[in-house]
Design a protein around this motif. Sequence first.
Motif, PDB file in Angstrom:
ATOM      1  N   SER A  88       3.105 -31.867  19.533  1.00  0.00           N
ATOM      2  CA  SER A  88       2.040 -32.699  18.958  1.00  0.00           C
ATOM      3  C   SER A  88       2.371 -34.149  19.277  1.00  0.00           C
ATOM      4  CB  SER A  88       1.968 -32.520  17.442  1.00  0.00           C
ATOM      5  OG  SER A  88       2.961 -33.310  16.799  1.00  0.00           O
ATOM      6  N   SER A  89       1.520 -35.071  18.839  1.00  0.00           N
ATOM      7  CA  SER A  89       1.829 -36.483  19.075  1.00  0.00           C
ATOM      8  C   SER A  89       2.901 -36.972  18.106  1.00  0.00           C
ATOM      9  CB  SER A  89       0.576 -37.356  18.982  1.00  0.00           C
ATOM     10  OG  SER A  89       0.011 -37.258  17.691  1.00  0.00           O
ATOM     11  N   GLY A  90       3.365 -36.069  17.216  1.00  0.00           N
ATOM     12  CA  GLY A  90       4.494 -36.402  16.357  1.00  0.00           C
ATOM     13  C   GLY A  90       5.816 -35.917  16.932  1.00  0.00           C
ATOM     14  N   THR A  91       5.757 -35.172  18.018  1.00  0.00           N
ATOM     15  CA  THR A  91       6.986 -34.633  18.621  1.00  0.00           C
ATOM     16  C   THR A  91       7.819 -35.767  19.228  1.00  0.00           C
ATOM     17  OG1 THR A  91       5.866 -32.559  19.120  1.00  0.00           O
ATOM     18  CG2 THR A  91       7.878 -33.007  20.360  1.00  0.00           C
ATOM     19  N   GLY A 113      -1.717 -32.440   5.250  1.00  0.00           N
ATOM     20  CA  GLY A 113      -1.816 -31.793   6.547  1.00  0.00           C
ATOM     21  C   GLY A 113      -0.517 -31.945   7.301  1.00  0.00           C
ATOM     22  N   GLY A 114      -0.329 -31.113   8.293  1.00  0.00           N
ATOM     23  CA  GLY A 114       0.834 -31.242   9.163  1.00  0.00           C
ATOM     24  C   GLY A 114       0.618 -32.375  10.154  1.00  0.00           C
ATOM     25  N   ASP A 115       1.588 -32.585  11.037  1.00  0.00           N
ATOM     26  CA  ASP A 115       1.431 -33.646  12.029  1.00  0.00           C
ATOM     27  C   ASP A 115       0.265 -33.341  12.962  1.00  0.00           C
ATOM     28  OD1 ASP A 115       3.794 -31.796  12.386  1.00  0.00           O
ATOM     29  OD2 ASP A 115       3.475 -32.340  14.483  1.00  0.00           O
ATOM     30  N   GLY A 116       0.058 -32.079  13.292  1.00  0.00           N
ATOM     31  CA  GLY A 116      -1.075 -31.722  14.147  1.00  0.00           C
ATOM     32  C   GLY A 116      -2.386 -31.999  13.447  1.00  0.00           C
ATOM     33  N   VAL A 130       6.797 -38.204  26.129  1.00  0.00           N
ATOM     34  CA  VAL A 130       6.331 -39.470  25.540  1.00  0.00           C
ATOM     35  C   VAL A 130       6.931 -39.693  24.159  1.00  0.00           C
ATOM     36  CG1 VAL A 130       4.170 -39.658  26.828  1.00  0.00           C
ATOM     37  CG2 VAL A 130       4.244 -38.309  24.733  1.00  0.00           C
ATOM     38  N   TRP A 131       6.853 -40.934  23.712  1.00  0.00           N
ATOM     39  CA  TRP A 131       7.425 -41.296  22.418  1.00  0.00           C
ATOM     40  C   TRP A 131       6.474 -40.933  21.302  1.00  0.00           C
ATOM     41  CZ3 TRP A 131      12.417 -42.609  22.519  1.00  0.00           C
ATOM     42  CH2 TRP A 131      12.947 -43.059  23.738  1.00  0.00           C
ATOM     43  N   LYS A 132       7.072 -40.650  20.181  1.00  0.00           N
ATOM     44  CA  LYS A 132       6.322 -40.264  18.979  1.00  0.00           C
ATOM     45  C   LYS A 132       5.329 -41.352  18.564  1.00  0.00           C
ATOM     46  CE  LYS A 132       7.568 -39.073  14.173  1.00  0.00           C
ATOM     47  NZ  LYS A 132       7.194 -37.665  14.033  1.00  0.00           N
TER      48      LYS A 132
END
Lengths: 324, 388
Positions: free
Chosen positions: A161-164, A120-123, A184-186
């Motif tokens: 996403s929360s991976g950004t 899956g992707g980060d999302g 925010v931080w990854k």
Amino acid sequence: MTTVKKYTKSVVENFDLYAPKLVSKEEFFNAGHRACQGCGEALAIRLMCKALGKDTVITNATGCMEVISSLYPTTAWTLPWIHVAFPNAAAVASGVEAGLRALRRKGKIADRRVKSVAIGGDGGTMDIGFQALSGAMERGHDMLYVCFDNEAYMNTGIQRSSGTPFLASTTTAPAGKKIPGNQVWKKNLAEIMVQHNLPYVATASPSYPLDFMNKVKKARRVKGPSYIHCLVTCPTGWRSASETCIKLGRLALETGIFPLYEVENGVYKLTVEIPEKRRPVEDYLKLQGRFRHLTPDQMQVIQARVDLEFKKLQNKIDHSVSWV
Amino acid sequence: MGKRVGMEVAIASAEAAALCKFDVAAVYPITPQSHVAEHLSDIVNDGRVDASFITVESEHSALSAAMGASATGARVVTATSSQGLLYMHEVLPITSAMRLPIVMLIANRAISGPINIWNDHSDIMPQRDTGWISFFADNGQEVVDMTIQAFKVAEHREVMLPVNVNMDGFQLTHMVEPIIMPDQGEVDRFLPEYVPYATLHPDRPVSMGTLAMPEIYAEAQKAKNVAIVNSKKIILEVWKEWEKLFGRRYEPIQAYRTKDADVALVTMGSMGETAEIAVEELRKQGVKAGLLKIKLWRPFPFAELRKAVQGIRVLAVTDRACSFGGPGGPVFSEIRSALYEEPVRPAIVNYIIGLGGRDVQVEDFMEMVRQAARGKLSEPYVFYGVRG
Ligand SMILES: Cc1ncc(C[n+]2csc(CCOP(=O)(O)OP(=O)(O)O)c2C)c(N)n1
């Protein structure tokens, strides 16, 4: 800047000498798919499949890779492959594993091990699929989950996403006049996976193909849950030149932004040497349009955070103990 | 020969699934389905069925894991209720589109808000158009029989669709009822081994769940519709075979004393049994009452309905769910539209009853028939016995 104190030689190093010759010529993720030029994700999947080999079932979360590879009536896949939805690749793959296990036990299919692998992707992994991932890993299925982290929802148009990464500009966290991008931080998902007591967790990048494939092979051998977090360049979303795909993965390592390591039964180990004197984060950031708006001060904030994270990782490498 | 037992219906439904020797169960607990989940895991952990039980972390994952397992060629059962069924909603139409013959036991329960754990049909109604075959049981015996029938229908090569078996929460799930449990030999003779059409296995790799552009998406939807419409023929065959083997008759619409009926109630689920008593009482008073019980909700039995209503002057359709701002309850609007083309058709009134476990007694059904017999209601649909 911190320097690397301990780089433990891994099997990868020996493997390096002859491995390129041993890499399978067989393709399981075939040419003709519709990925963008310089897509790190498609490249990584191709390498992953080679390392996994034939006895594999792939479950693919919704995202770029499902879209570019499965346009009916064509398919890029010559491994058995299933796509159901965006949030549930881990759950579907856990069912694949349970189904194969039951059928094998009952003599209804051939008596050999077929590995269930979810991608899956980060999302699809870090956000909407997070619960399903946590559940599947916690339940101890004999499955591998590989997150291909291109640091945003690329399929739907580069939303955050929360991976950004911190301050990256995305279409839902744009570099505006007042707010300069993602605030925010990854999220560190590999670390969260370690906290699930998985026997094997690793970070990877297609810029280091043998390291990545070796990790996939290792994860495949684990009889239980394993997780690989693979950073992949997205030229479209990162606003970077297609031909810098591999280079960006290397810079991510050389700056210490994305170190390549593995955690085997709790023991942390770097698998690719990081230069004694790490490159400044600026070298990585300046090649990407998503960081174009950064001021020198903001780059310093990022540098400080990368230094801190690196120190934290170093600490784990120095002090972690095996639980077996 | 089967044995007559006294058994809680939720447990009996799990026992019925066990008789079908499922390979994988993926279930998340929710009241009033929990006894199904617990009993399925008892069955697996006691080794009574050689199966894997996946203790998923949610209903979304329950159906997703069920799909993954079914795609490998396993026989799969799942179960849920209410919020859990809503949580599965995203996955439901994909299950049917991928033609995975999963059987789902549903303990029907109201949906939030306000939160309420008691019985009605507001959980299953929003799932109506997801392409699942839907059975509705009146009593424990029907739950058991339909569960076993469901696997046979679902896995039939001409069907290959998921089936849900609806049993009213508490009213059925938590009742101890006399049930004739078929024995293993009987079920083995009735239900053949599942022979999947295509599976996820490296010996014959396939891609499942691919992307469809507008040029083919519509055809995929049409194909699913054709499949579920055509499934009725197989359902009727399976029910005929069941009757031959077990002596219990199943019909898409079961008519009760409608031959000379003037007014007929329409019910779905366990309230049919209460309505039967009401019909008897009314008959004693000289009212020509009858009852139609819908057992097959999807595919909807249009032909059977048209036949069943012949000669009836007024239909009093009961619904256990609302369609807010719509034409009335979902069963009502279905029936009204099914009869629209008929040259002679009954007047149709709609009572929305039994929401969130609200009791509906014999006298209530009698009153509905009496009101309906007088002709049109003041409104197209009425929340029967509801204040405000
Ligand atoms: C429940 C649900 N919400 C939203 C979407 C829309 N959607 C499809 S793919 C996607 C983003 C995919 O991003 P990621 O997982 O990072 O993978 P990438 O495309 O970047 O490889 C989104 C938001 C969806 N398909 N399903």
